[in-house]
Write an enzyme that holds these catalytic residues in place. Structure first.
Site: not given
Ligand code: CP
Ligand code: NVA
Length: 309
Positions: A102, A129, A132, A225, A265, A293
């Site tokens: 990440r 992502h 997701q 989101d 998400c 997930r």
């Molecule tokens: N939706 C998602 O990726 O959640 P987290 O940021 O908690 O991993």
């Molecule tokens: N768009 C959000 C998604 C989190 C899962 C972010 O990047 O923070």
């Protein structure tokens, strides 16, 4: 299916994605049958940003497949002190069987894949992502059956989740309409790329609009989101003002198809991008998405690291 990385749904065909769905459904139905599928294997998990779902679902997923996951937080590894992504990838590849990351810059997942010798999974970048989106379309398939011909409306920020959903839509034959305030639409290169894919695959071309009510008309899914993603905290106030009119309300849900579902998400801010009445209402699938997930990522892990690769 031989496939080295899971960085973007752009790189996966409809048949491959449907194959992941079928595998995930089998794993969900009978998890114990897969208890030794990745026995003795290790997944390194690099987190430059926080996470609840991604961290826990990958860690539990590896455990359920008989392997282990190592949590490498932003401040725990030498990347934080300037070690290159390339050296990190090359060295981790000598210890582990896969890397999930990440990151902020999408280039980092590309560089991990380029310099490492093990499969790399994008656990969220500023651009995409894909885990997701995979879970979301799997969730929709569980509810509605075949996905081709369904319409998704995405209301809010044209961000990493929106981009991944756009790639998923064109791969799977869904229509997608993305409604954002002016200046907050999807990345233009991503839009062009999804439009090209749509033409190639005969899928509906993604639409981008500034009118949320137009986007949700005849939609089977209304998705939103957060308005400020991780790394954009300083813009929170400015964004909250720009996004007025883009909150998913019961009235907006009523303008979609009667059988429409609501997706997010998570994490969510009730009263900002979506009303609590919608997020916690009967059309909401947010916890199913979160659960799935786990199942779809186990399918990805097995496909990349297990006997199928
Ligand atoms: N939706 C998602 O990726 O959640 P987290 O940021 O908690 O991993
Ligand atoms: N768009 C959000 C998604 C989190 C899962 C972010 O990047 O923070």
């Amino acid at each position: 299916m031989a496939r080295k990385h899971f960085l973007s749904l752009k790189d996966w065909s409809r048949e491959e994605i449907e194959g992941l769905f079928d595998l995930a459904a089998g794993m969900k139905a009978d998890p114990t049958a897969w208890a030794e599928a990745l026995k003795g294997q290790s997944l390194a998990m690099i987190f430059q940003k926080p996470s609840t779902r991604t961290r826990v679902s990958f860690e539990v997923g590896m455990f359920q497949l008989g392997g282990q996951a190592l949590f490498l937080g932003a401040n725990d590894i030498q990347l934080h002190r300037g070690e290159t992504v390339g050296d990190t990838a090359a060295v981790l590849s000598r210890y582990v069987d896969g890397i999930m990351a990440r990151v902020f810059a999408h280039q980092d997942v590309l560089d991990l894949a380029r310099h490492g010798t093990v499969p790399v999974i994008n656990g969220l970048s500023d651009l995409l992502h894909p885990c997701q989106a995979l879970a979301d379309y799997f969730t929709l398939r569980e509810r509605r059956g075949p996905l081709a011909g369904l319409k998704m409306a995405y209301v809010g920020d044209g961000n990493n989740v929106a981009h991944a959903l756009m790639f998923g839509a064109v791969k799977l034959g869904c229509a997608i309409s993305v409604a954002c305030p002016p200046g907050y639409g999807p990345n233009k290169l991503i839009f062009k790329s999804t439009a090209r894919e749509a033409q190639k695959l005969g899928s509906p071309k993604p639409e981008v609009t500034n009118d949320p009510m137009a986007a949700v008309a005849a939609a089977d899914v209304v998705y939103t989101d957060v308005w400020a993603s991780m790394g954009q905290e300083a813009e929170q106030q400015k964004r909250a003002e720009a996004f007025q009119g883009f909150r998913v309300t019961p009235e907006m849900m009523a303008a979609a198809r009667p059988e429409a579902v609501f997706m997010h998400c998570l994490p969510a801010h009730r009263g900002e991008e979506g009303d609590a009445a919608v997020m916690d209402g009967p059309q909401s699938m947010v916890y199913d998405e979160a659960e799935n997930r786990l199942h779809v990522q186990k399918a990805v892990l097995y496909t990349l690291m297990g006997g199928a690769s």
